[in-house]
Scaffold this active site. Sequence first.
Site, short mmCIF file in Angstrom:
data_model
loop_
_atom_site.label_atom_id
_atom_site.label_comp_id
_atom_site.label_asym_id
_atom_site.label_seq_id
_atom_site.Cartn_x
_atom_site.Cartn_y
_atom_site.Cartn_z
N HIS A 185 -0.84 -5.14 -4.86
CA HIS A 185 -1.75 -4.00 -4.99
C HIS A 185 -2.03 -3.49 -3.57
CE1 HIS A 185 -5.33 -1.78 -6.69
NE2 HIS A 185 -5.63 -1.82 -5.39
N LEU A 186 -1.39 -2.36 -3.22
CA LEU A 186 -1.50 -1.84 -1.85
C LEU A 186 -2.24 -0.51 -1.88
CD1 LEU A 186 2.24 -2.48 -0.80
CD2 LEU A 186 0.31 -4.06 -0.63
N LYS B 192 -18.38 6.22 -10.03
CA LYS B 192 -17.17 6.79 -10.63
C LYS B 192 -17.23 6.52 -12.12
CE LYS B 192 -14.24 5.68 -6.69
NZ LYS B 192 -13.57 4.48 -6.26
N ARG C 178 -9.25 -3.07 7.21
CA ARG C 178 -9.56 -4.51 7.29
C ARG C 178 -8.40 -5.25 7.93
NH1 ARG C 178 -10.83 -4.88 1.28
NH2 ARG C 178 -12.72 -3.65 1.13
N ARG D 78 -17.47 -2.03 -14.12
CA ARG D 78 -16.76 -2.85 -13.16
C ARG D 78 -17.80 -3.65 -12.38
NH1 ARG D 78 -14.86 -1.56 -7.25
NH2 ARG D 78 -13.48 -3.33 -6.94
N GLY E 110 -7.78 -1.03 0.21
CA GLY E 110 -7.81 -2.49 0.22
C GLY E 110 -6.48 -2.94 -0.35
N GLY F 297 1.59 1.28 -2.58
CA GLY F 297 2.65 0.63 -3.36
C GLY F 297 3.39 1.60 -4.28
N GLU F 298 2.64 2.57 -4.83
CA GLU F 298 3.25 3.52 -5.76
C GLU F 298 3.97 4.64 -5.03
OE1 GLU F 298 0.11 4.87 -8.42
OE2 GLU F 298 -0.58 2.81 -8.60
N ASN F 299 3.53 4.96 -3.81
CA ASN F 299 4.01 6.18 -3.16
C ASN F 299 4.84 5.99 -1.90
OD1 ASN F 299 2.69 8.33 -4.82
ND2 ASN F 299 0.89 7.16 -4.23
N ASN G 182 -17.95 2.66 -12.58
CA ASN G 182 -17.77 1.86 -11.36
C ASN G 182 -18.85 2.31 -10.39
OD1 ASN G 182 -16.99 0.64 -9.01
ND2 ASN G 182 -14.87 1.36 -9.05
N GLY H 45 -2.13 3.13 -4.26
CA GLY H 45 -1.72 4.29 -3.45
C GLY H 45 -0.47 4.10 -2.61
N GLU I 271 -7.01 0.87 -13.38
CA GLU I 271 -8.08 -0.12 -13.57
C GLU I 271 -9.10 0.35 -14.61
OE1 GLU I 271 -8.00 -0.10 -9.15
OE2 GLU I 271 -9.00 -2.03 -9.36
N HIS J 134 -9.46 -7.44 -6.98
CA HIS J 134 -8.47 -6.54 -7.60
C HIS J 134 -7.90 -7.15 -8.89
CE1 HIS J 134 -7.40 -4.78 -3.37
NE2 HIS J 134 -8.29 -4.01 -3.97
P1 ADP Z 1 -8.25 2.77 -3.09
O1 ADP Z 1 -8.14 1.35 -2.65
O2 ADP Z 1 -9.26 3.57 -2.35
O3 ADP Z 1 -8.29 2.95 -4.61
P2 ADP Z 1 -5.62 4.00 -3.30
O4 ADP Z 1 -5.00 3.07 -4.27
O5 ADP Z 1 -5.91 5.39 -3.71
O6 ADP Z 1 -6.89 3.37 -2.60
O7 ADP Z 1 -4.64 4.05 -2.03
C1 ADP Z 1 -4.97 4.75 -0.87
C2 ADP Z 1 -3.82 4.63 0.11
O8 ADP Z 1 -2.63 5.13 -0.51
C3 ADP Z 1 -4.03 5.43 1.38
O9 ADP Z 1 -3.67 4.67 2.51
C4 ADP Z 1 -3.06 6.58 1.21
O10 ADP Z 1 -2.56 7.01 2.43
C5 ADP Z 1 -1.94 5.91 0.44
N1 ADP Z 1 -1.08 6.93 -0.17
C6 ADP Z 1 -1.39 7.82 -1.15
N2 ADP Z 1 -0.35 8.66 -1.36
C7 ADP Z 1 0.63 8.28 -0.51
C8 ADP Z 1 1.95 8.77 -0.23
N3 ADP Z 1 2.48 9.79 -0.89
N4 ADP Z 1 2.67 8.14 0.72
C9 ADP Z 1 2.15 7.09 1.41
N5 ADP Z 1 0.92 6.61 1.20
C10 ADP Z 1 0.17 7.18 0.26
#
Ligand code: ADP
Length: 405
Positions: A211-212, A14, A244, A94, A215, A335-337, A7, A333, A388, A183
């Site tokens: 996808h959160l 990357k 954004r 990519r 971006g 969405g998963e966390n 990428n 990031g 990805e 995405h």
């Molecule tokens: P990128 O688009 O750069 O690939 P990522 O998918 O890594 O981004 O997502 C980055 C976002 O995910 C950041 O806003 C980060 O704060 C958020 N994030 C990562 N871990 C957590 C967490 N444990 N709780 C809340 N937000 C998180």
Amino acid sequence: MRILVINSGSSSIKYQLFDMERGEALCGGIVERIGLEMGRVRHWALGDGGRREWVEERPVPDHRLGLAIVAGLLIDAEKGAVRSPDEIDAVGHRVVHGGERFSQTTRITDEVIDAIRELIPLAPLHNPANLKGVEVAREIFPRAEQVAVFDTAFHQTMPPRAYRYAIPTRFYEERGVRVYGFHGTSHLYVSKVAARHLGKPLASCNLITAHLGNGASIAAVERGRSVDTSMGFSPLPGLMMGTRSGDIDPAVVFHLHQALGLSLAEIDRMLNKESGLLGVCGSSDMRDVEARFHAGDADARLALEMYAYRIKKYIGAYVAALGRVDALVFTAGVGENSALVREMACRGLESLGIVLDLTRNNGPMSGEATAIHAGESAVEILVIPTNEELEIALQTRALVEPSPA
Ligand code: ADP
């Protein structure tokens, strides 16, 4: 089969090297700050003792040296995973913008490179950097098949009613002004995992995939094909993001230009780099926004409410677009966390058959997909970690080594 995924961005490369028989990356990393006074190389590799990491500061004046450093690491006895660059069977790149020309993963030829170059006006920041990676990789890995995986490709199935803007047709016909969406690799990857989890073929699944990340975009997937998505001609519209703005009345641009005298370049920077969570509360990282929200910070609360409300509106719109929805997927990031964002975005969607289980939503996530909906929810709600790079590797393999019919 060994596949290298690259990428290549404007100042970074990357990379991950996949062993396709094992279905996992053996090593990977990032070369950063290319072209600046001091660059940085972060590399990791799986070994007998687990994952090891190395960081080195060194000047990396251009992408050619950046990729040469990567090649050196890949064949390093301690840090690498192959003995020679010739052991790499294919390189999956990519590429951000494939326009209307590329709706599929594509073997890279001189003609394809020319076509990607012709698309530069549509992606002036990304495609030139992606192309640099392609050109250098062809020199450094001359025996490997080079393959382009486009971020826009998955969304090429959108119908005209979704991808056209209601502006004079000539701008579409002559200049390609339309919704492309981005995405795509992530939306497709999590769609495939969701289908596996649901136990149905992807071609019979209706999904909403959110996808959160930094971006953010959301897609409506009908019978496995993207039929609408929130990003558009560029990655600027749709959901609120880290920096954004997402959707905004275009008249705001004219107003800022005419009434405040801001230049178009200044407005561009403001909307892309100074808006979103950062613009509303001063932090672009969701972890910081959440920490401030829990500490009672009113700006962070507003930013979170706006962020979640925008997601909720799009979910409602895509339920309307799809009619029947099998699953709502959260990934990347945030969405998963972020259980908080998921909870706020789903709150009030019960009448649409979307009912979150608060305990599951706050519980541990495990494996490919974690279900977080309540028993009575008509729609499954899933948290699926995106990958990805793996999707690029899988698509690259599918192209260079088609499975026997
Ligand atoms: P990128 O688009 O750069 O690939 P990522 O998918 O890594 O981004 O997502 C980055 C976002 O995910 C950041 O806003 C980060 O704060 C958020 N994030 C990562 N871990 C957590 C967490 N444990 N709780 C809340 N937000 C998180």
